[in-house]
Write a protein that holds these residues in place. Structure first.
Motif, PDB file in Angstrom:
ATOM      1  N   VAL A   3       0.842  -1.183   0.000  1.00  0.00           N
ATOM      2  CA  VAL A   3       0.000   0.000   0.000  1.00  0.00           C
ATOM      3  C   VAL A   3       0.884   1.241   0.000  1.00  0.00           C
ATOM      4  N   GLU A   4       0.757   2.029  -1.074  1.00  0.00           N
ATOM      5  CA  GLU A   4       1.523   3.264  -1.186  1.00  0.00           C
ATOM      6  C   GLU A   4       0.733   4.426  -0.603  1.00  0.00           C
ATOM      7  N   SER A   5       1.452   5.409  -0.121  1.00  0.00           N
ATOM      8  CA  SER A   5       0.836   6.648   0.340  1.00  0.00           C
ATOM      9  C   SER A   5       1.852   7.770   0.236  1.00  0.00           C
ATOM     10  N   GLY A   6       1.356   8.995   0.354  1.00  0.00           N
ATOM     11  CA  GLY A   6       2.250  10.149   0.370  1.00  0.00           C
ATOM     12  C   GLY A   6       2.227  10.989  -0.884  1.00  0.00           C
ATOM     13  N   GLY A   7       1.569  10.513  -1.936  1.00  0.00           N
ATOM     14  CA  GLY A   7       1.498  11.310  -3.140  1.00  0.00           C
ATOM     15  C   GLY A   7       0.682  12.570  -2.929  1.00  0.00           C
ATOM     16  N   ASP A   8       1.014  13.617  -3.698  1.00  0.00           N
ATOM     17  CA  ASP A   8       0.330  14.892  -3.505  1.00  0.00           C
ATOM     18  C   ASP A   8       0.656  15.804  -4.675  1.00  0.00           C
ATOM     19  N   LEU A   9       0.058  16.987  -4.647  1.00  0.00           N
ATOM     20  CA  LEU A   9       0.383  18.056  -5.580  1.00  0.00           C
ATOM     21  C   LEU A   9       1.403  18.956  -4.894  1.00  0.00           C
ATOM     22  N   VAL A  10       2.518  19.206  -5.567  1.00  0.00           N
ATOM     23  CA  VAL A  10       3.585  20.007  -4.980  1.00  0.00           C
ATOM     24  C   VAL A  10       4.182  20.899  -6.055  1.00  0.00           C
ATOM     25  N   GLN A  11       4.714  22.027  -5.644  1.00  0.00           N
ATOM     26  CA  GLN A  11       5.361  22.914  -6.606  1.00  0.00           C
ATOM     27  C   GLN A  11       6.760  22.424  -6.948  1.00  0.00           C
ATOM     28  N   ARG A 107      14.314  -3.421 -13.035  1.00  0.00           N
ATOM     29  CA  ARG A 107      13.846  -3.638 -14.408  1.00  0.00           C
ATOM     30  C   ARG A 107      12.336  -3.833 -14.436  1.00  0.00           C
ATOM     31  N   GLY A 108      11.746  -4.157 -13.277  1.00  0.00           N
ATOM     32  CA  GLY A 108      10.291  -4.139 -13.181  1.00  0.00           C
ATOM     33  C   GLY A 108       9.577  -5.466 -13.217  1.00  0.00           C
ATOM     34  N   ASP A 109      10.289  -6.579 -13.171  1.00  0.00           N
ATOM     35  CA  ASP A 109       9.635  -7.883 -13.208  1.00  0.00           C
ATOM     36  C   ASP A 109       9.282  -8.313 -11.786  1.00  0.00           C
ATOM     37  N   MET A 110       8.355  -7.573 -11.183  1.00  0.00           N
ATOM     38  CA  MET A 110       8.013  -7.782  -9.786  1.00  0.00           C
ATOM     39  C   MET A 110       6.930  -8.845  -9.638  1.00  0.00           C
ATOM     40  N   ASP A 111       6.910  -9.454  -8.457  1.00  0.00           N
ATOM     41  CA  ASP A 111       5.900 -10.470  -8.177  1.00  0.00           C
ATOM     42  C   ASP A 111       4.598  -9.857  -7.672  1.00  0.00           C
ATOM     43  N   TYR A 112       4.714  -8.716  -6.995  1.00  0.00           N
ATOM     44  CA  TYR A 112       3.531  -8.063  -6.440  1.00  0.00           C
ATOM     45  C   TYR A 112       3.665  -6.561  -6.637  1.00  0.00           C
ATOM     46  N   TRP A 113       2.499  -5.927  -6.793  1.00  0.00           N
ATOM     47  CA  TRP A 113       2.455  -4.479  -6.988  1.00  0.00           C
ATOM     48  C   TRP A 113       1.421  -3.845  -6.075  1.00  0.00           C
ATOM     49  N   GLY A 114       1.697  -2.608  -5.686  1.00  0.00           N
ATOM     50  CA  GLY A 114       0.676  -1.798  -5.062  1.00  0.00           C
ATOM     51  C   GLY A 114      -0.176  -1.117  -6.111  1.00  0.00           C
ATOM     52  N   LYS A 115      -1.162  -0.353  -5.654  1.00  0.00           N
ATOM     53  CA  LYS A 115      -2.092   0.298  -6.580  1.00  0.00           C
ATOM     54  C   LYS A 115      -1.620   1.669  -7.021  1.00  0.00           C
ATOM     55  N   GLY A 116      -0.607   2.205  -6.378  1.00  0.00           N
ATOM     56  CA  GLY A 116      -0.031   3.462  -6.808  1.00  0.00           C
ATOM     57  C   GLY A 116      -0.520   4.666  -6.037  1.00  0.00           C
ATOM     58  N   THR A 117       0.295   5.733  -6.107  1.00  0.00           N
ATOM     59  CA  THR A 117      -0.053   7.009  -5.505  1.00  0.00           C
ATOM     60  C   THR A 117       0.374   8.109  -6.474  1.00  0.00           C
ATOM     61  N   GLN A 118      -0.490   9.100  -6.660  1.00  0.00           N
ATOM     62  CA  GLN A 118      -0.252  10.131  -7.657  1.00  0.00           C
ATOM     63  C   GLN A 118       0.653  11.231  -7.106  1.00  0.00           C
ATOM     64  N   VAL A 119       1.689  11.540  -7.869  1.00  0.00           N
ATOM     65  CA  VAL A 119       2.554  12.681  -7.583  1.00  0.00           C
ATOM     66  C   VAL A 119       2.428  13.662  -8.740  1.00  0.00           C
ATOM     67  N   THR A 120       2.049  14.879  -8.418  1.00  0.00           N
ATOM     68  CA  THR A 120       1.927  15.910  -9.437  1.00  0.00           C
ATOM     69  C   THR A 120       2.788  17.094  -9.037  1.00  0.00           C
ATOM     70  N   VAL A 121       3.686  17.474  -9.932  1.00  0.00           N
ATOM     71  CA  VAL A 121       4.590  18.591  -9.681  1.00  0.00           C
ATOM     72  C   VAL A 121       4.230  19.716 -10.631  1.00  0.00           C
ATOM     73  N   SER A 122       3.823  20.841 -10.070  1.00  0.00           N
ATOM     74  CA  SER A 122       3.442  21.983 -10.899  1.00  0.00           C
ATOM     75  C   SER A 122       4.645  22.891 -11.093  1.00  0.00           C
ATOM     76  N   SER A 123       4.758  23.405 -12.303  1.00  0.00           N
ATOM     77  CA  SER A 123       5.908  24.269 -12.621  1.00  0.00           C
ATOM     78  C   SER A 123       5.558  25.732 -12.467  1.00  0.00           C
TER      79      SER A 123
END
Length: 123
Positions: A3-11, A107-123
């Motif tokens: 379970v991922e967490s911590g993603g957010d919108l940041v400058q 390289r990404g050949d993982m056995d298990y994955w989380g669902k992801g967390t969105q990171v958005t960086v505004s310029s």
């Protein structure tokens, strides 16, 4: 379960810390890694850490991102500093058993994955 967490919108220039909480596994030799997928692009490895503490970073995040793990909390972190707009993506953590080479793990050949967390960086 991952379970991922911590993603957010940041400058741009800001920082975020992502967390990947892992549960339900017996931790033999393994790799836990952070990957990201930007819109219209393939998922790519960002940084990986092995059960013996070995670490690998992709070149474009080295010196800006730091991966670490808290074994007592079964959690892997990704500290991201000096964020850029091109870091915008969904960030996933993945788990692969059977070896301790983080470069191969990324390289990404993982056995298990989380669902992801969105990171958005505004310029």
């Amino acid at each position: 379960q991952l379970v991922e967490s911590g993603g957010d919108l940041v400058q741009a220039g800001g920082s975020l810390r992502l967390s990947c909480k892992v549960s339900g596994f017996t931790f033999d030799e393994h790799i836990i890694g952070w990957f990201r997928q930007a819109p219209g692009k393939e998922r790519e490895g960002v940084s990986c850490i092995s059960s013996d503490g070995s670490i690998y970073y992709q070149g474009y995040v080295k010196d800006r991102f730091t991966i670490s793990r808290d074994n007592a909390q079964n959690t892997v972190y990704l500290q991201m500093n000096t964020l850029k707009s091109e870091d915008t993506a969904v960030y996933y953590c993945g788990l692969e058993f059977g070896h301790t080479n983080p470069k191969i793990g990324c390289r990404g050949d993982m056995d298990y994955w989380g669902k992801g967390t969105q990171v958005t960086v505004s310029s």
